[in-house]
Design an enzyme around this catalytic site. Structure first.
Site, mmCIF file in Angstrom:
data_model
loop_
_atom_site.group_PDB
_atom_site.id
_atom_site.type_symbol
_atom_site.label_atom_id
_atom_site.label_comp_id
_atom_site.label_asym_id
_atom_site.label_seq_id
_atom_site.Cartn_x
_atom_site.Cartn_y
_atom_site.Cartn_z
ATOM 1 N N ARG A 1 43.238 -94.924 45.123
ATOM 2 C CA ARG A 1 44.234 -94.820 44.060
ATOM 3 C C ARG A 1 44.496 -93.354 43.774
ATOM 4 N NH1 ARG A 1 41.008 -99.029 43.808
ATOM 5 N NH2 ARG A 1 41.750 -101.037 43.017
ATOM 6 N N GLU B 1 55.635 -93.516 44.677
ATOM 7 C CA GLU B 1 55.829 -93.743 46.110
ATOM 8 C C GLU B 1 57.277 -94.159 46.389
ATOM 9 O OE1 GLU B 1 52.807 -96.515 47.374
ATOM 10 O OE2 GLU B 1 51.207 -95.055 47.071
ATOM 11 N N HIS C 1 50.860 -94.610 52.412
ATOM 12 C CA HIS C 1 50.235 -95.845 51.916
ATOM 13 C C HIS C 1 50.204 -96.925 53.000
ATOM 14 C CE1 HIS C 1 49.280 -98.082 47.921
ATOM 15 N NE2 HIS C 1 48.520 -98.518 48.916
#
Length: 315
Positions: free
Chosen positions: A235, A264, A282
């Site tokens: 995270r 993001e 990610h």
């Protein structure tokens, strides 16, 4: 009231065959924009009238759940739920389910890959060669080096096993240690302070603390061994970006490798542009195998919950 919203980016871009089970149960699937993280406006438009939600990592405000009339179940296609207002969900009687451990191997393999890439300077040497520069920097081998894990759930355990198989030393901090987990090799449970001070590589595999503070704040980063490699596939909020940039510029941290960002896609920043930052978009759980496992688990969780008498009565 038989609609189910699907928002994970991997599923809106390429719907998995596992979703067909929901249609066979009589539900109509509603998708957010393909491959995009839906914002609050999109969720407010799509979610009302849906009885179920197969959710991704998109941030969800209490306002979204307040407006989600008829919603009974949120099923995450992953383990984390930091993006959800859990207190609001509980107050509204909305069940929140998780696909526990489904993407663990994908994330763990990426964490090891980022660590190895950092030790061998792979990204920067690849970029130099593509730019016409023959740059050969000596790297480091992982054998005998200390990998410090902060958090040792499903992902952390796999990272520990992979590192031990490569003959690394593994030292682990977890606020709730499972002393029954004792893999063969040079492995030990220790305190957080010891992990920070002893590790050549620190890899994060934990939730955000209840108070929301960064685990690697300026004080914690200051305890790291000079040149330490930090890997974050967990995270973004676990790391204080300003403190990390300062440590990179001062040489305290050798490489920061991250797969997670507060926003993001992330906006341009000095941290992202730093030459000793390895950044991936990610992709930890974005393998064919992990997506499949997580989707199947999320779908089955959703189907099971919606079959419950209370869910049918409330729909």
């Amino acid at each position: 009231m038989n609609r189910i919203l699907v928002t994970p980016r991997s599923l809106t871009r390429n719907p998995d065959p596992a979703l067909l089970a929901l249609e066979e149960d009589g539900y109509t699937l509603v998708f957010s924009s393909p491959g995009e993280t839906p914002d609050e406006a999109a969720l407010l438009s799509l979610l009302p009238g849906c009885v179920g939600w197969l959710a991704g990592v998109e941030p969800v405000s209490p306002r979204v759940l307040e407006a989600a009339h008829g919603l009974r179940v949120i099923s995450r296609n992953g383990t984390g739920s930091d993006n959800l207002p859990l207190e609001t969900a509980e107050r509204l009687g909305i069940m929140v389910l998780r696909a526990a451990g489904a993407n663990a191997r994908g994330v763990a393999e990426l964490a090891i890959g980022l660590a190895m890439g950092a030790l061998r300077h792979v990204p920067e040497q690849s970029a130099a060669l593509k730019g016409g520069v023959w740059q050969r920097r000596p790297g480091l081998e992982i054998e005998g080096r200390t990998l410090g894990l902060i958090g040792c759930g499903a992902i952390g355990r796999l990272v520990a096993k992979f590192a031990l198989a490569l003959d690394a030393r593994v030292r682990v901090y977890d606020p709730y240690p499972d002393h029954g987990f004792t893999p063969s090799g040079d492995f030990a449970w220790i305190g957080l302070k010891q992990v920070l001070e002893e590790a050549d590589i620190v890899s994060l595999h934990c939730p955000i603390p209840p108070d929301g503070t960064a685990v690697l704040d300026a004080s914690a980063i200051g305890r790291l061994r000079s040149g330490c490699v930090v890997v974050n596939t967990a995270r973004a909020a676990l790391v204080d970006d300003t403190a990390m940039l300062d440590a990179l510029q001062g040489g305290g941290v050798g490489v920061y490798a991250t797969d997670v960002f507060a926003v993001e896609p992330p906006p341009p920043s000095a941290l992202l542009a730093h030459p000793r930052v390895i950044a991936t978009p990610h992709i930890g759980g974005l393998t064919d195998e992990s997506v499949r496992r997580a989707t199947v688990a999320a779908v089955e969780n959703l189907r099971g919950a919606l079959r419950q008498p209370w869910a049918s009565a409330m729909a």
